[in-house]
Design a protein around this motif. Structure first.
Motif, mmCIF file in Angstrom:
data_model
loop_
_atom_site.group_PDB
_atom_site.id
_atom_site.type_symbol
_atom_site.label_atom_id
_atom_site.label_comp_id
_atom_site.label_asym_id
_atom_site.label_seq_id
_atom_site.Cartn_x
_atom_site.Cartn_y
_atom_site.Cartn_z
ATOM 1 N N ARG A 292 -94.742 -19.736 -61.775
ATOM 2 C CA ARG A 292 -93.583 -19.377 -60.881
ATOM 3 C C ARG A 292 -92.663 -20.126 -60.351
ATOM 4 O O ARG A 292 -91.616 -19.515 -60.907
ATOM 5 C CB ARG A 292 -94.102 -18.621 -59.436
ATOM 6 N N GLU A 293 -92.956 -21.915 -59.953
ATOM 7 C CA GLU A 293 -91.560 -22.683 -59.325
ATOM 8 C C GLU A 293 -90.934 -22.536 -60.560
ATOM 9 O O GLU A 293 -89.925 -22.607 -60.366
ATOM 10 C CB GLU A 293 -91.835 -23.350 -58.847
ATOM 11 N N GLU A 294 -91.183 -23.373 -62.065
ATOM 12 C CA GLU A 294 -91.077 -23.675 -63.001
ATOM 13 C C GLU A 294 -90.355 -22.649 -63.569
ATOM 14 O O GLU A 294 -88.467 -22.649 -64.036
ATOM 15 C CB GLU A 294 -91.958 -23.968 -64.263
ATOM 16 N N ALA A 295 -90.544 -21.054 -63.498
ATOM 17 C CA ALA A 295 -89.901 -20.724 -63.877
ATOM 18 C C ALA A 295 -88.488 -20.489 -63.618
ATOM 19 O O ALA A 295 -87.748 -19.804 -63.618
ATOM 20 C CB ALA A 295 -90.717 -19.226 -64.371
ATOM 21 N N ALA A 296 -88.780 -20.000 -61.960
ATOM 22 C CA ALA A 296 -87.403 -19.390 -61.043
ATOM 23 C C ALA A 296 -86.844 -21.531 -61.510
ATOM 24 O O ALA A 296 -85.439 -20.437 -61.098
ATOM 25 C CB ALA A 296 -87.806 -19.360 -59.480
ATOM 26 N N ARG A 297 -87.431 -22.163 -61.949
ATOM 27 C CA ARG A 297 -85.882 -23.328 -62.509
ATOM 28 C C ARG A 297 -85.726 -22.701 -63.505
ATOM 29 O O ARG A 297 -84.065 -23.286 -63.203
ATOM 30 C CB ARG A 297 -86.806 -24.610 -62.075
ATOM 31 N N ARG A 298 -85.753 -22.584 -64.202
ATOM 32 C CA ARG A 298 -85.337 -22.194 -65.265
ATOM 33 C C ARG A 298 -84.965 -21.285 -65.774
ATOM 34 O O ARG A 298 -84.228 -20.844 -66.705
ATOM 35 C CB ARG A 298 -86.709 -22.594 -66.609
ATOM 36 N N ARG A 299 -85.191 -20.728 -64.712
ATOM 37 C CA ARG A 299 -84.211 -18.378 -64.999
ATOM 38 C C ARG A 299 -84.595 -18.070 -65.822
ATOM 39 O O ARG A 299 -84.087 -17.573 -66.714
ATOM 40 C CB ARG A 299 -82.468 -18.872 -65.148
ATOM 41 N N THR A 300 -86.194 -18.171 -65.774
ATOM 42 C CA THR A 300 -86.231 -17.237 -67.181
ATOM 43 C C THR A 300 -88.012 -16.133 -66.336
ATOM 44 O O THR A 300 -88.392 -17.170 -65.310
ATOM 45 C CB THR A 300 -86.761 -17.863 -68.575
ATOM 46 N N THR A 301 -88.807 -15.931 -67.491
ATOM 47 C CA THR A 301 -89.679 -15.027 -66.545
ATOM 48 C C THR A 301 -90.720 -16.131 -67.398
ATOM 49 O O THR A 301 -91.189 -16.808 -67.465
ATOM 50 C CB THR A 301 -89.687 -13.896 -67.710
ATOM 51 N N ILE A 302 -91.893 -15.855 -66.586
ATOM 52 C CA ILE A 302 -93.598 -16.251 -66.402
ATOM 53 C C ILE A 302 -94.096 -15.883 -67.660
ATOM 54 O O ILE A 302 -94.322 -16.824 -68.717
ATOM 55 C CB ILE A 302 -94.486 -15.848 -65.192
ATOM 56 N N SER A 303 -93.782 -14.749 -68.698
ATOM 57 C CA SER A 303 -93.684 -14.285 -69.472
ATOM 58 C C SER A 303 -93.278 -15.486 -70.887
ATOM 59 O O SER A 303 -93.939 -15.636 -71.783
ATOM 60 C CB SER A 303 -93.818 -12.971 -70.294
ATOM 61 N N ALA A 304 -91.842 -15.585 -70.544
ATOM 62 C CA ALA A 304 -91.477 -16.143 -71.729
ATOM 63 C C ALA A 304 -91.421 -18.065 -71.125
ATOM 64 O O ALA A 304 -91.842 -18.272 -72.670
ATOM 65 C CB ALA A 304 -89.772 -15.974 -71.313
ATOM 66 N N LEU A 305 -92.121 -18.128 -70.667
ATOM 67 C CA LEU A 305 -92.364 -19.809 -69.954
ATOM 68 C C LEU A 305 -93.819 -19.439 -70.851
ATOM 69 O O LEU A 305 -93.903 -20.385 -71.618
ATOM 70 C CB LEU A 305 -92.679 -20.230 -69.016
ATOM 71 N N VAL A 306 -94.529 -18.686 -70.538
ATOM 72 C CA VAL A 306 -96.290 -19.163 -71.466
ATOM 73 C C VAL A 306 -95.883 -19.047 -72.564
ATOM 74 O O VAL A 306 -96.725 -19.916 -72.812
ATOM 75 C CB VAL A 306 -96.669 -17.961 -70.403
ATOM 76 N N GLU A 307 -95.404 -17.816 -73.162
ATOM 77 C CA GLU A 307 -95.115 -17.815 -74.689
ATOM 78 C C GLU A 307 -94.643 -18.480 -75.292
ATOM 79 O O GLU A 307 -95.166 -19.360 -75.820
ATOM 80 C CB GLU A 307 -94.554 -16.678 -75.549
ATOM 81 N N ALA A 308 -93.368 -19.495 -74.865
ATOM 82 C CA ALA A 308 -92.643 -21.099 -75.611
ATOM 83 C C ALA A 308 -94.032 -21.643 -75.114
ATOM 84 O O ALA A 308 -94.436 -22.515 -76.452
ATOM 85 C CB ALA A 308 -91.713 -21.173 -74.663
ATOM 86 N N ARG B 28 -95.744 -23.586 -78.679
ATOM 87 C CA ARG B 28 -95.370 -25.069 -79.272
ATOM 88 C C ARG B 28 -96.995 -25.421 -79.026
ATOM 89 O O ARG B 28 -96.783 -26.351 -79.921
ATOM 90 C CB ARG B 28 -94.990 -25.555 -77.439
ATOM 91 N N ILE B 29 -97.762 -25.348 -78.189
ATOM 92 C CA ILE B 29 -99.428 -25.087 -78.546
ATOM 93 C C ILE B 29 -99.889 -25.320 -80.209
ATOM 94 O O ILE B 29 -100.279 -26.092 -81.068
ATOM 95 C CB ILE B 29 -100.521 -25.736 -77.734
ATOM 96 N N SER C 236 -101.609 -26.350 -85.816
ATOM 97 C CA SER C 236 -101.262 -25.574 -86.970
ATOM 98 C C SER C 236 -100.850 -27.172 -87.678
ATOM 99 O O SER C 236 -101.486 -26.596 -89.145
ATOM 100 C CB SER C 236 -100.422 -24.616 -87.158
ATOM 101 N N HIS C 237 -99.650 -27.399 -87.681
ATOM 102 C CA HIS C 237 -99.496 -28.664 -88.235
ATOM 103 C C HIS C 237 -100.095 -30.505 -88.696
ATOM 104 O O HIS C 237 -100.010 -30.759 -88.888
ATOM 105 C CB HIS C 237 -98.183 -29.450 -88.332
ATOM 106 N N GLY C 238 -101.357 -30.036 -87.154
ATOM 107 C CA GLY C 238 -101.652 -31.202 -87.168
ATOM 108 C C GLY C 238 -102.734 -31.616 -88.086
ATOM 109 O O GLY C 238 -103.082 -32.911 -88.943
#
Length: 83
Positions: A20-36, A40-41, A46-48
């Motif tokens: 929640r804190e990170e999403a607020a800091r980045r001014r994005t939603t929790i869903s967008a942050l989790v999806e990003a 990335r993972i 997949s390329h590993g």
């Protein structure tokens, strides 16, 4: 066409608080942050298998140059016999 799937995740309270804190800091939603983070993972894994990790850079130093031409066998043996 983009399809979104709604799902439920069980996330530790401490992790959720930081999320929640990170999403607020980045001014994005929790869903967008989790999806990003998931994208990335998944991209890494997949390329590993296809690409190997880059080798670490080996140390380099000035050796003062070569004393013999290693492709010249006689010169090499002569240098190895010298004390």
């Amino acid at each position: 066409m983009v399809i979104h799937m709604k799902t439920t995740l069980n996330i530790d309270d401490r992790v959720m608080s930081r999320l929640r804190e990170e999403a607020a800091r980045r001014r994005t939603t929790i869903s967008a942050l989790v999806e990003a983070a998931l994208r990335r993972i998944l991209a890494e894994t997949s390329h590993g298998a296809e690409r190997k990790r880059a080798h670490p850079v080996l140390p380099a130093w000035r050796s003062g140059g070569t004393l013999v031409d290693v492709s010249n066998r006689a010169e090499l043996y002569s240098a190895m016999d010298e004390p």
